[in-house]
Design a protein around this motif. Sequence first.
Motif, short mmCIF file in Angstrom:
data_model
loop_
_atom_site.label_atom_id
_atom_site.label_comp_id
_atom_site.label_asym_id
_atom_site.label_seq_id
_atom_site.Cartn_x
_atom_site.Cartn_y
_atom_site.Cartn_z
N ARG B 106 0.82 -1.20 0.00
CA ARG B 106 0.00 0.00 0.00
C ARG B 106 0.85 1.26 0.00
O ARG B 106 0.58 2.22 -0.68
CB ARG B 106 -0.90 -0.02 1.24
N GLU B 107 1.91 1.20 0.75
CA GLU B 107 2.66 2.44 0.97
C GLU B 107 3.97 2.52 0.23
O GLU B 107 4.54 3.61 0.12
CB GLU B 107 2.90 2.60 2.46
N MET B 108 4.42 1.42 -0.31
CA MET B 108 5.72 1.45 -0.96
C MET B 108 5.87 2.60 -1.94
O MET B 108 6.89 3.28 -1.95
CB MET B 108 6.01 0.13 -1.66
N PRO B 109 4.86 2.82 -2.77
CA PRO B 109 5.02 3.88 -3.77
C PRO B 109 5.27 5.25 -3.16
O PRO B 109 5.81 6.12 -3.82
CB PRO B 109 3.68 3.85 -4.52
N SER B 110 4.90 5.44 -1.91
CA SER B 110 5.10 6.75 -1.29
C SER B 110 6.47 6.87 -0.63
O SER B 110 6.85 7.94 -0.18
CB SER B 110 4.03 7.00 -0.23
N ARG B 116 12.57 2.40 -1.33
CA ARG B 116 11.88 1.61 -2.34
C ARG B 116 12.85 0.70 -3.08
O ARG B 116 12.54 -0.45 -3.35
CB ARG B 116 11.19 2.55 -3.31
N LEU B 120 12.58 -3.30 -3.51
CA LEU B 120 12.53 -3.93 -4.82
C LEU B 120 13.71 -4.87 -5.03
O LEU B 120 13.61 -5.89 -5.72
CB LEU B 120 12.47 -2.86 -5.92
N SER B 164 -2.30 -4.28 -2.15
CA SER B 164 -2.38 -2.84 -1.87
C SER B 164 -3.83 -2.39 -1.74
O SER B 164 -4.12 -1.43 -1.01
CB SER B 164 -1.66 -2.04 -2.95
#
Lengths: 193, 193, 193, 193
Positions: B106-110, B116, B120, B164
């Motif tokens: 859910r939050e990785m993109p932020s 990050r 990855l 997510s």
Amino acid sequence: MNKRQIQKQFTRDKILDSAKQIFIEKGIINSATLQIAEKAGIAHGTLFLHFPNKDALVIGLLDIELLKFSDEIKQLIIETDEIDKLLNQYLNLIKKEEGFFSSLAREMPSYKSELRRKILFRESLIREHFHQVIEKGIRKGIYASVDIPSVLTFLFGTINYYLSLKSSFVHSGSVIEKFHDQTIEIFMKILKK
Amino acid sequence: MNKRQIQKQFTRDKILDSAKQIFIEKGIINSATLQIAEKAGIAHGTLFLHFPNKDALVIGLLDIELLKFSDEIKQLIIETDEIDKLLNQYLNLIKKEEGFFSSLAREMPSYKSELRRKILFRESLIREHFHQVIEKGIRKGIYASVDIPSVLTFLFGTINYYLSLKSSFVHSGSVIEKFHDQTIEIFMKILKK
Amino acid sequence: MNKRQIQKQFTRDKILDSAKQIFIEKGIINSATLQIAEKAGIAHGTLFLHFPNKDALVIGLLDIELLKFSDEIKQLIIETDEIDKLLNQYLNLIKKEEGFFSSLAREMPSYKSELRRKILFRESLIREHFHQVIEKGIRKGIYASVDIPSVLTFLFGTINYYLSLKSSFVHSGSVIEKFHDQTIEIFMKILKK
Amino acid sequence: MNKRQIQKQFTRDKILDSAKQIFIEKGIINSATLQIAEKAGIAHGTLFLHFPNKDALVIGLLDIELLKFSDEIKQLIIETDEIDKLLNQYLNLIKKEEGFFSSLAREMPSYKSELRRKILFRESLIREHFHQVIEKGIRKGIYASVDIPSVLTFLFGTINYYLSLKSSFVHSGSVIEKFHDQTIEIFMKILKK
DNA sequence: GATGAATGAGTGTTCATTCAT
DNA sequence: TATGAATGAACACTCATTCAT
């Protein structure tokens, strides 16, 4: 529209424009209403005259963008009933506003449920278009008789994944472009009889 | 390790434990360092003695979790070379820690890019395992000769999407469980000759 | 108490002191937490370290002041069982902190109900003392057998009225002092057989 | 009055009407001028055309209400010279507009001094009526020769106290009604020879 | 090494008042 | 005379980080 109404609409548009740019740049959660107002060249309080709160601003922006998007998709549907061509056009549409959709995908999971529901509703309209085209293809005997919802979740999930991690996949330029061909290829394989 | 080092490690572990629980519950962004310290039963400042800042704490936690996860996957690889069984086990592993992985997805993109990248990288280790198994299968003539990276991005992208948006897909219970069968089914179709 | 605890208590006291002064000067509603912090010579955020929110600060201050007051009243009760002497001392006590009680009386009606309940509870303790003394007097045959609660509401209502409109009754100096004698005189008349 | 003046007066009245309703409902301090304008069906700016600022609006409203009230009291005076009947009627009059007077009593202490002075001046007119009746009664030998101003402050203070803390005394219904009888009783006792 | 009190920039939102239309 | 869009100062509250103890 008289001069006043024009001015009001102009201000509203300036806010939406600034919001869009800043949201793309920093994400919705990290964007401050003060900064949006400053970029729009208006007073902080003025923003809340046009949108009762930050969420309403986000929803307002989404409504415009997703509606625009949804309309263009509808047009595509009319033009073609081949799913690969439709998907191709769909990816091109996303690419045009990739910054915005990337920030959307990135942060959607963090949004309050009302906002998220709104976005998912818009997405569901687009899914619906895809659904119909695939269904027709299955009936015509062109595609394998797959479970359409599962297959679409696979597709949209992957596109979402590209978008949300855009900055990890490409330094600059478009993620959608980068994965364009392989996305279509794999998806067609899933549908192949 | 002398007594002092043991004590230090113990405190560090307590912090990581609390952080994990709170991150799952409220997401990383909404978790306050003060709360983590309180749950760990230490002073707020002590946290910053073990981790220079909040990001470092998150990375530290991920390192442990993903490494543990990666080890379990490695074990699976040894046990089987059939991709459907591997995927089945992989999904079961995620399910066991679904709360954690959901909040991560859910939050990785932020997250800031370093964080990050770290996540990855860990994921890429797991991908590598899958890659090897599929490659072997292709060589043996069991699977179609697909472009493995694309195909894996499709798979991991979809799983990520489920995780997510967990709260949109299920009210309670496991998303992974819900989509378990169809995910395997579609993935196997992609690999089918 | 070690140095830290002393320092903490000192800061807390500085906040309460500043709050009291500013509340007296401008009323609770018109006092900003920022201003209180500035007067106390601390950071704005520090205030919220000692009191979770503005209401808690008000309640904290009231608790101290009213408790102090209640204790002094209790002492008076022990010393005398003549209501006129008790009332005389009571008015003198109020006079000592007239600024504070005036701002309290002025704004109490605007407070959130929890805060108001707290204040009225403290007042009720004091009423209780008066009640007992009058009751004893009636039993002894010194006072007329009045309905004590009504009579006390009359008394406290009037005192409250003086305090709340202090600035309209006197330009400077004490309202309580100004109306001291006549308040006692009228109240005694009510109790007269 | 020409047509324009009539229209102007009409707008002014609409504003005053709306203000009264909203003040009763939410208190003066918590009433926004925008809301008053909306309820009156006029533009926000128009309000400031009729009243230079919010305070002036409040004063304007009070002038009308208190004058009306004062007139009704005068009428009562003519009809009776017995103080208990007068007080009875007075309390009934307040009861009729208890919402308005309660919000007035509640917030008066917070008003700026000019506003408060205005209100107290109006109240003093009413006091004057009471004064005359009591004075006459004393001259006739019906009442004890009390200090009339003190005695009236006692009375008005108590009534004010009931009104300002209305919500603490009654959950719904009228405070004035609740305390009606005892208020008269005690007051008459003060006047008794 | 551990503590925890203090910091202060930052947040979204409100509202009386102004002024170009 | 009336409009209503725009203003901007003000507000309570949060939290990662620092540093004297």
